[in-house]
Enzyme design. Structure first.
Site, PDB file in Angstrom:
ATOM      1  N   ASP A  64      51.319  36.460  30.295  1.00  0.00           N
ATOM      2  CA  ASP A  64      50.149  36.452  31.171  1.00  0.00           C
ATOM      3  C   ASP A  64      50.382  37.403  32.343  1.00  0.00           C
ATOM      4  O   ASP A  64      51.514  37.591  32.797  1.00  0.00           O
ATOM      5  CB  ASP A  64      49.877  35.040  31.705  1.00  0.00           C
ATOM      6  CG  ASP A  64      49.638  34.041  30.588  1.00  0.00           C
ATOM      7  OD1 ASP A  64      48.739  34.283  29.776  1.00  0.00           O
ATOM      8  OD2 ASP A  64      50.371  33.031  30.536  1.00  0.00           O
ATOM      9  N   ASP A  66      48.944  37.660  36.065  1.00  0.00           N
ATOM     10  CA  ASP A  66      48.135  37.083  37.140  1.00  0.00           C
ATOM     11  C   ASP A  66      48.061  38.055  38.313  1.00  0.00           C
ATOM     12  O   ASP A  66      48.987  38.824  38.568  1.00  0.00           O
ATOM     13  CB  ASP A  66      48.723  35.748  37.602  1.00  0.00           C
ATOM     14  CG  ASP A  66      48.693  34.699  36.493  1.00  0.00           C
ATOM     15  OD1 ASP A  66      47.835  34.814  35.604  1.00  0.00           O
ATOM     16  OD2 ASP A  66      49.535  33.783  36.533  1.00  0.00           O
ATOM     17  N   ASP A 146      56.046  28.814  44.973  1.00  0.00           N
ATOM     18  CA  ASP A 146      57.021  27.733  44.816  1.00  0.00           C
ATOM     19  C   ASP A 146      58.462  28.226  44.882  1.00  0.00           C
ATOM     20  O   ASP A 146      59.251  27.773  45.707  1.00  0.00           O
ATOM     21  CB  ASP A 146      56.763  26.965  43.509  1.00  0.00           C
ATOM     22  CG  ASP A 146      56.546  27.889  42.322  1.00  0.00           C
ATOM     23  OD1 ASP A 146      56.789  29.112  42.440  1.00  0.00           O
ATOM     24  OD2 ASP A 146      56.116  27.385  41.260  1.00  0.00           O
TER      25      ASP A 146
END
Length: 450
Positions: A64, A66, A146
Site C-alpha cells: 500500500d 499512503d 505510532d
C-alpha cells in the site's frame, strides 16, 4: 538533546536528499504518484508516508502507498472526483482507481489543541481516542505517528526523505521505538500493542525495552476495541507470512488471550498437543504464503478454535448425555458465539469454519457412495487439508488421511475397491459407515374410509 521519555517536539528532522537514499519513483505505484503530483501542483504539501517509505528503504516492495498532506479531506475531495471521504474517528479521503485505493490523510495535530475543526477529538475515561480530526503540521503529524520507523516522509516536491524522532536511525538499527510515552500512547489506542508485535515479526525488528515495558499490564485494554476492528487486525497479524513468530510473540506479551480467549484457555490448561497443532497450522499457512499459494482466514480460525470445540463436545457428551453429533453442534455454536465477542468473524468465514469442522466427522464415513459425494463438497479440499494437519499429531488418523489421499488419485475402478475395503474392515477410528444401518420402520397405511 531530548530524551525519548520526554513528550516534547520530535527530534530535529533528518533529511536525506535525492542522492542519499535508494527510493525511486519507479518503485511507487502510478496511481499514488498521480495523487502526489496533483496535490503538489495545487499548492499543498504532499508526502508518501509511513510503511510505504519504511519498506522501500528496507528494500521491500510495499503493498500500500499512503499519503499525508496539508489539504483537508474536503479539499482533497474537491481535487479528485474519484474520491470519497471515510471514517469518523479518523477522517480520510480514499482516491479510487478501479480496485486500487490510495488513502490520503490530512496532517494530524495534537488532540488537546483547539482549532477550527468541526469534529473535535474526544477521549474515553481510559484515555482512548474516540474522535481525532484535529489537523496540524507535518512536525505534529510525525509526533502523532505510532512508531519512529513510521515517522518517515517521502517529499514529492524534491524527492527527499524526511525522518522524525530518530526514525531513520532506528530503522538502520532494526529497533522498534514508540513515539512519546508508551503507556499514554497504548491507552490512546490499545491496538498499537499488537501493531508492535506485527512490525517486529514482519520486519525483523527488536522491540525496545521502554516500548515493551507496559504491554503485559495494558493487554486487557484490547477488550475495549470493537470486535470488527480486531478481526481486520488479526488478519494482518496471522496472514502476513509470519504467523508462527507473531503467535509466539503475542503469547510472550500476554496479548493472545484477549484476542482468542477460548483458545488461550485450552492452551493454559496444559493441552500441549493442541498448542503444537496450532503452531503446525500457522507454519503451514506461512509456507503457503511464501509459495504464493491461496490461503483463507477460515482455515486458520478453524485451527485456532478446534481445541475448544473438541473439549466442549466431550463435556456436553459427559455432562448432558448427548450424542456426539448433538454435542458437537452445541460446541460449535458456543465456541463461535463466545469468540465473536472478542474478534468478530464475518459469517462468510464462520460458515466455512463450520464446514471444515463438520467434514472431519464425514471424512470417517468411507463406504458406499459417500466418498464420491464428499469429493463434490465445495469445501472438501479445506476439510481434507485440515485432516492432514490433525494426522501429523494423531497417529490414529494417519490411515484415514492416507486413504483419502489415495482415493483422490485413484481411477473409478480403484475407488470402488477402496470403498469396499473400507466397508469390510472394522474401522478403529469410529467409522460409523461400517456399522449396519437400521431400516426405517414402515408406517402402516391408513384404511380408507367407506
Amino acid at each position: 538533546m531530548l530524551t525519548r521519555q520526554q513528550e516534547a517536539l520530535p527530534l530535529q528532522p533528518v533529511v536525506l536528499e535525492r542522492d542519499q537514499h535508494g527510493i525511486s519513483r519507479r518503485q511507487i505505484s502510478e496511481n499514488a504518484l498521480k495523487v502526489l503530483y496533483r496535490l503538489n501542483k495545487s499548492g499543498f504539501e504532499a508526502y508518501l508516508v509511513g510503511g510505504g517509505v519504511r519498506d522501500l528503504l528496507l528494500g521491500r516492495q510495499p503493498k500500500d502507498f499512503d499519503i499525508a498532506t496539508s489539504a483537508t479531506p474536503e479539499q482533497v475531495k474537491q481535487l479528485f472526483s474519484n474520491s470519497r471521504l471515510v471514517g469518523r474517528r479518523f477522517r480520510l479521503a480514499h482516491i479510487l482507481f478501479g480496485r486500487d485505493i490510495i488513502e490520503v490523510a490530512t496532517f494530524r495535530g495534537h488532540h488537546h489543541q483547539v482549532n477550527n475543526s468541526k469534529d473535535m477529538s474526544s477521549q474515553s475515561s481510559q484515555g482512548m481516542l474516540l474522535r481525532d480530526n484535529v489537523y496540524g503540521t507535518i512536525e505534529e503529524d510525525a509526533e502523532r505517528r505510532d512508531f519512529s520507523v513510521n515517522a518517515l516522509y517521502y517529499n514529492i516536491a524534491d524527492f527527499s526523505v524526511v525522518g522524525f524522532s530518530n526514525g531513520l536511525a532506528d530503522l538502520e538499527a532494526r529497533r522498534l521505538e514508540l513515539i512519546g510515552d508508551p503507556e499514554t500512547r497504548y491507552r490512546e489506542d490499545p491496538v498499537r500493542m499488537i501493531r508492535a508485535v506485527r512490525f517486529a515479526a514482519k520486519l525483523g525488528l527488536t522491540i525496545s525495552p521502554r516500548t515493551e515495558a507496559p504491554i503485559r499490564e495494558l493487554a486487557p485494554l484490547l477488550s475495549d476495541i470493537p470486535a470488527a476492528r480486531l478481526f481486520e487486525e488479526t488478519l494482518k497479524l496471522l496472514l502476513a507470512g509470519y504467523g508462527l513468530e507473531t503467535y509466539r510473540t503475542l503469547q510472550h506479551y500476554g496479548l493472545f488471550a484477549p484476542l482468542f480467549p477460548e483458545a488461550a484457555e485450552v492452551i493454559g490448561q496444559g493441552d500441549n498437543n493442541y498448542g503444537r497443532f496450532l503452531e503446525l497450522a500457522l507454519t503451514n499457512t506461512d509456507e503457503r504464503i511464501a509459495q504464493d499459494m491461496r490461503v483463507t482466514p477460515a482455515f486458520l480460525y478453524a485451527a485456532l478454535l478446534w481445541g475448544p470445540v473438541e473439549i466442549r463436545t466431550q463435556q456436553f457428551m459427559h455432562e448432558g448425555g448427548l450424542s456426539y453429533y448433538d454435542a458437537f453442534m452445541m460446541a460449535m455454536d458456543e465456541v463461535l458465539g463466545r469468540q465473536v465477542k472478542s474478534v468478530a468473524i464475518p459469517r462468510r468465514f464462520s460458515s466455512v469454519v463450520r464446514d471444515i469442522w463438520m467434514l472431519q466427522d464425514r471424512l470417517t464415513r468411507r463406504s458406499g457412495k459417500r466418498p464420491h459425494r464428499l469429493l463434490e463438497h465445495p469445501k472438501f479440499r479445506a476439510g481434507y487439508d485440515f485432516l492432514l494437519l490433525r494426522a501429523e499429531l494423531n497417529p490414529q488418523l494417519k490411515e484415514l488421511a492416507e486413504w483419502w489421499t489415495e482415493f483422490q488419485l485413484a481411477n473409478p475402478v480403484d475407488r470402488q475397491q477402496l470403498s469396499r475395503h473400507a466397508q469390510a474392515r472394522h474401522n478403529q477410528f469410529g467409522d460409523e459407515s461400517s456399522k449396519p444401518r437400521k431400516r426405517p420402520r414402515r408406517r402402516p397405511r391408513k384404511k380408507k374410509e367407506v
